[in-house]
Design a protein around this motif. Structure first.
Motif, PDB file in Angstrom:
ATOM      1  N   GLN A  21       0.836  -1.192   0.000  1.00 20.05           N
ATOM      2  CA  GLN A  21       0.000   0.000   0.000  1.00 20.05           C
ATOM      3  C   GLN A  21       0.872   1.243   0.000  1.00 20.05           C
ATOM      4  OE1 GLN A  21      -3.429  -0.141  -0.350  1.00 20.05           O
ATOM      5  NE2 GLN A  21      -2.738  -2.190  -0.819  1.00 20.05           N
ATOM      6  N   THR A  22       0.403   2.262  -0.675  1.00 22.71           N
ATOM      7  CA  THR A  22       1.158   3.494  -0.783  1.00 22.71           C
ATOM      8  C   THR A  22       1.174   4.221   0.557  1.00 22.71           C
ATOM      9  OG1 THR A  22       0.424   3.673  -3.045  1.00 22.71           O
ATOM     10  CG2 THR A  22       1.326   5.650  -2.059  1.00 22.71           C
ATOM     11  N   VAL A 141     -10.586   7.644  -7.878  1.00 17.51           N
ATOM     12  CA  VAL A 141     -10.720   8.466  -6.668  1.00 17.51           C
ATOM     13  C   VAL A 141      -9.403   8.518  -5.903  1.00 17.51           C
ATOM     14  CG1 VAL A 141     -11.903   8.635  -4.429  1.00 17.51           C
ATOM     15  CG2 VAL A 141     -13.216   8.105  -6.500  1.00 17.51           C
ATOM     16  N   ASN A 142      -8.713   7.390  -5.794  1.00  8.67           N
ATOM     17  CA  ASN A 142      -7.436   7.360  -5.082  1.00  8.67           C
ATOM     18  C   ASN A 142      -6.427   8.326  -5.692  1.00  8.67           C
ATOM     19  OD1 ASN A 142      -8.355   5.447  -3.267  1.00  8.67           O
ATOM     20  ND2 ASN A 142      -7.369   3.727  -4.286  1.00  8.67           N
ATOM     21  N   VAL A 157     -18.086   7.677  -1.907  1.00  6.47           N
ATOM     22  CA  VAL A 157     -17.842   6.543  -2.790  1.00  6.47           C
ATOM     23  C   VAL A 157     -18.383   5.300  -2.104  1.00  6.47           C
ATOM     24  CG1 VAL A 157     -16.100   5.164  -3.993  1.00  6.47           C
ATOM     25  CG2 VAL A 157     -15.726   7.614  -3.663  1.00  6.47           C
ATOM     26  N   HIS A 158     -19.098   4.488  -2.857  1.00 15.74           N
ATOM     27  CA  HIS A 158     -19.558   3.206  -2.323  1.00 15.74           C
ATOM     28  C   HIS A 158     -18.412   2.208  -2.463  1.00 15.74           C
ATOM     29  CE1 HIS A 158     -21.838  -0.374  -1.559  1.00 15.74           C
ATOM     30  NE2 HIS A 158     -22.924   0.343  -1.342  1.00 15.74           N
ATOM     31  N   PRO A 159     -17.912   1.653  -1.362  1.00 19.53           N
ATOM     32  CA  PRO A 159     -16.756   0.751  -1.443  1.00 19.53           C
ATOM     33  C   PRO A 159     -17.103  -0.701  -1.759  1.00 19.53           C
ATOM     34  CG  PRO A 159     -17.227   1.260   0.815  1.00 19.53           C
ATOM     35  CD  PRO A 159     -18.222   2.027  -0.004  1.00 19.53           C
ATOM     36  N   TYR A 160     -18.309  -0.959  -2.231  1.00 18.64           N
ATOM     37  CA  TYR A 160     -18.793  -2.267  -2.649  1.00 18.64           C
ATOM     38  C   TYR A 160     -19.007  -3.210  -1.469  1.00 18.64           C
ATOM     39  CZ  TYR A 160     -19.373  -6.656  -5.156  1.00 18.64           C
ATOM     40  OH  TYR A 160     -19.851  -7.857  -5.615  1.00 18.64           O
ATOM     41  N   LYS A 169      -8.681   4.383  -0.839  1.00 19.59           N
ATOM     42  CA  LYS A 169      -7.865   5.167   0.095  1.00 19.59           C
ATOM     43  C   LYS A 169      -8.340   6.606   0.251  1.00 19.59           C
ATOM     44  CE  LYS A 169      -5.048   1.848   0.853  1.00 19.59           C
ATOM     45  NZ  LYS A 169      -5.207   1.168   2.119  1.00 19.59           N
ATOM     46  N   GLN A 170      -9.107   7.116  -0.694  1.00 21.94           N
ATOM     47  CA  GLN A 170      -9.581   8.500  -0.665  1.00 21.94           C
ATOM     48  C   GLN A 170     -11.109   8.495  -0.652  1.00 21.94           C
ATOM     49  OE1 GLN A 170      -7.383  11.124  -0.537  1.00 21.94           O
ATOM     50  NE2 GLN A 170      -5.763   9.599  -0.513  1.00 21.94           N
TER      51      GLN A 170
END
Length: 176
Positions: A21-22, A141-142, A157-160, A169-170
């Motif tokens: 991950q960043t 979006v990230n 944002v719907h993260p499913y 992440k955003q």
């Protein structure tokens, strides 16, 4: 494949930085962990377009058709401006009558798996210029690109699902 994917996700959820991950302040673009995840999901049957390239393309006068292949709830929370909703469950029967087969099309979903299925369907129907948004709406979006709902720009944002949410992440995660 599902079992291997769930094992991979379990490792990643346990230690996000170990999965690539960043970290804050690092360069934009998909993290190595997210890239590995996408490699396990994509069949590479539809060419991809990176978010930065699509954003640049959309700033120019263009006739790109954006197709969102998520669920109605996901689309309602947010989507790319001007995107047309195509319910994932109707892809197999959708005919896209009246849509020019030579028009450039970019498909997307949360991460790019469902949209790749839509891209395959479009190819079967004779569409010539179909691309899949690499990393889907999450990567869009990230990387800081805007999304919209019926009221205008939004950070939602719907993260499913909870399983997929670590890859977003955003934005504000909204399950409606």
């Amino acid at each position: 494949m599902k079992r291997a994917f769930l094992a991979y996700m379990g490792i990643c959820l346990g230690s996000l930085t170990a999965c690539g991950q960043t970290e804050p302040g690092k360069a934009a673009g998909p993290s190595p962990g997210y890239t590995r995840l996408l490699q396990t999901l994509y069949r590479n049957t539809v060419p991809t377009v990176m978010p930065a390239a699509l954003a640049k393309e959309l700033r120019q006068p263009a006739d790109v058709l954006l197709l969102d292949s998520r669920t109605p709830v996901e689309y309602k929370v947010s989507h790319l401006r001007g995107a047309r909703f195509v319910h994932y469950d109707s892809i197999a029967t959708e005919k896209f009558e009246g849509v020019d087969r030579s028009r450039p099309v970019v498909v997307y979903c949360s991460v790019g798996y469902r949209s790749e299925r839509l891209g395959e369907r479009l190819h079967a129907l004779g569409f010539k210029q179909v691309r899949n948004l690499y990393g889907g709406l999450f990567e869009w979006v990230n990387e800081g690109y805007p999304v919209y709902n019926a009221q205008g720009p939004t950070k939602n944002v719907h993260p499913y699902s909870l399983l997929w949410s670590p890859w977003l992440k955003q934005g504000n995660k909204v399950y409606k």
